[in-house]
Scaffold this active site. Sequence first.
Site, PDB file in Angstrom:
ATOM      1  N   GLY A 168      79.901 -28.813  20.558  1.00 41.43           N
ATOM      2  CA  GLY A 168      79.533 -27.553  20.435  1.00 41.43           C
ATOM      3  C   GLY A 168      77.887 -27.105  20.078  1.00 41.43           C
ATOM      4  O   GLY A 168      77.711 -28.195  19.094  1.00 41.43           O
ATOM      5  N   GLY A 170      76.749 -24.598  16.999  1.00 43.70           N
ATOM      6  CA  GLY A 170      76.753 -23.250  16.378  1.00 43.70           C
ATOM      7  C   GLY A 170      75.212 -23.028  15.624  1.00 43.70           C
ATOM      8  O   GLY A 170      73.792 -23.071  16.429  1.00 43.70           O
ATOM      9  N   GLY A 171      75.231 -21.901  14.369  1.00 38.30           N
ATOM     10  CA  GLY A 171      73.834 -21.510  13.799  1.00 38.30           C
ATOM     11  C   GLY A 171      73.185 -22.450  13.753  1.00 38.30           C
ATOM     12  O   GLY A 171      71.602 -22.817  13.053  1.00 38.30           O
ATOM     13  N   MET A 172      73.431 -23.218  12.497  1.00 37.95           N
ATOM     14  CA  MET A 172      72.917 -25.229  12.031  1.00 37.95           C
ATOM     15  C   MET A 172      72.490 -25.956  12.937  1.00 37.95           C
ATOM     16  O   MET A 172      71.462 -26.426  12.674  1.00 37.95           O
ATOM     17  CB  MET A 172      73.564 -25.356  11.132  1.00 37.95           C
ATOM     18  CG  MET A 172      74.343 -24.412   9.533  1.00 37.95           C
ATOM     19  SD  MET A 172      75.011 -25.361   8.303  1.00 37.95           S
ATOM     20  CE  MET A 172      76.897 -25.109   8.853  1.00 37.95           C
ATOM     21  N   VAL A 175      76.996 -30.290  17.239  1.00 40.83           N
ATOM     22  CA  VAL A 175      77.992 -31.237  16.990  1.00 40.83           C
ATOM     23  C   VAL A 175      77.599 -32.836  18.589  1.00 40.83           C
ATOM     24  O   VAL A 175      78.078 -31.496  19.983  1.00 40.83           O
ATOM     25  CB  VAL A 175      79.043 -30.604  16.586  1.00 40.83           C
ATOM     26  CG1 VAL A 175      79.848 -32.182  16.179  1.00 40.83           C
ATOM     27  CG2 VAL A 175      79.132 -30.084  15.380  1.00 40.83           C
ATOM     28  N   LYS A 190      76.623 -34.348  13.548  1.00 45.65           N
ATOM     29  CA  LYS A 190      75.830 -32.929  13.125  1.00 45.65           C
ATOM     30  C   LYS A 190      74.801 -33.040  12.774  1.00 45.65           C
ATOM     31  O   LYS A 190      74.269 -33.867  11.998  1.00 45.65           O
ATOM     32  CB  LYS A 190      76.793 -32.362  12.068  1.00 45.65           C
ATOM     33  CG  LYS A 190      75.972 -31.079  12.353  1.00 45.65           C
ATOM     34  CD  LYS A 190      76.880 -30.041  11.154  1.00 45.65           C
ATOM     35  CE  LYS A 190      78.176 -29.978  11.384  1.00 45.65           C
ATOM     36  NZ  LYS A 190      78.029 -28.544  12.233  1.00 45.65           N
ATOM     37  N   ASP A 285      82.815 -21.094   3.383  1.00 46.95           N
ATOM     38  CA  ASP A 285      83.054 -20.696   5.357  1.00 46.95           C
ATOM     39  C   ASP A 285      84.118 -21.466   5.738  1.00 46.95           C
ATOM     40  O   ASP A 285      84.155 -21.847   6.741  1.00 46.95           O
ATOM     41  CB  ASP A 285      81.818 -21.317   5.697  1.00 46.95           C
ATOM     42  CG  ASP A 285      81.540 -21.403   7.416  1.00 46.95           C
ATOM     43  OD1 ASP A 285      81.645 -20.160   7.186  1.00 46.95           O
ATOM     44  OD2 ASP A 285      80.469 -21.755   7.638  1.00 46.95           O
TER      45      ASP A 285
END
Length: 432
Positions: A168, A170-172, A175, A190, A285
Amino acid sequence: MQINLRVLAGPYKDRVFVFNQHDTFLIGRTNDAHLCLPDDRFFSRHHCLIEIQPPQCFLRDLGSTNGTFVNGRRVAETFLKHGDQIQGGETILLVEVSSRAPADTDPIASHNSQPAVVMVECMKCGRREEAQASAPDERFTFLCEECREEQKRTPQPVPGYLMIKVLGQGGMGCVMLARDQKTGKPVAVKTLLPECAVSEKAMRRFRREIDVAAALKHPNIVAFLDHGTHNGVVYLVTEFVAGSDSAQLADAHGGQLPCRETVSIISQALDALSYAHSRGYIHRDIKDQNILVTGSAPNFIAKLTDFGLAKSFVQSGMSGVTMAGESAGTISYMPPEQIRNFRDVRPQSDIYAVGMTAYSLLTGELALNLERKSSIAETIKAIFEQPTVPLRQRAPHLPATLCEIVDRALLKDPAQRWQSAAAMRTALMHAA
């Protein structure tokens, strides 16, 4: 680095608001605004919100009636720079960016010490850009936007781990499923990609905070196994949870989970929070996507992931300004106090997010009366001003007691919510 908001005109004339770390600043007529202007009818109740992450500063108008003006121009959202003037009604604020160290916050002298402008080089392609620094010799880690997106799509290998596939993005960062070459066990890797130039000092602080979060050991918290830096990119290695997140699980059931499965998943998340809160940790979060689920119904095992990561990523400066990049969907899980004051977040803020997650899993909707494509400004305004939609109104088939438990978690006032994760879990277990 430090940012000052100096009031040049209006009821607060000559006052200086000083920021040397990530924070938010709300302007409006409401009593809980940081700059409260109850008698100036130009301002809406929640007029605009400024997010400060020195040296960055970002303003978002919250759908105000009369608008927010920067340097005489009406804006919906904008990055602010040194010397900009924010105006509404009689009030004018001057933005000052200073290189003064956080320990020295003399508001009168601070505007005389502007930050140095240095050139930073992308560690991937070598592209050079300007960045603000506390000193001319400050060193930075930097990835340009193009290379950051490329790294998300095709992440670089991490020594000691055989990369299998991307799980996946994401913003950071992204993964990946990998295999530990020493043990042969599957793990999740990650990679964390800074959204802006990050100083070496900030990177060290981020790694220290991850070290602390790694001490959390609980069967319902995804375990940290390793972390490090490779070619300037920070990576975290955690246990691999075979299954899906709770949002994907709900999607596989037509958008909603049965009551029994939801109660099981949320109860386990609350058990993890009870453990973490007792040790002084706040997640910050929680949402459907951050609860991983393995096993099969009715014996699901739920695990909270990314514990403490949101705070560490933001406070280290790696995220840049979050409101400029967050989606409205992510913000909609946040309680009012977390948006109003990022630093002053208590366990009750996590409980609100758990309540929103439970609501979403049970109904396929959020507890806010918003359109699917609502903007971030509309979402923030709804969080501040709208009452949440009672769960029974959206799901009349659910037990009344369960609805009351979830609704209490979503109350605007933290003092009226469940005061501990353990108390909410106990109530849920009795209701089940």
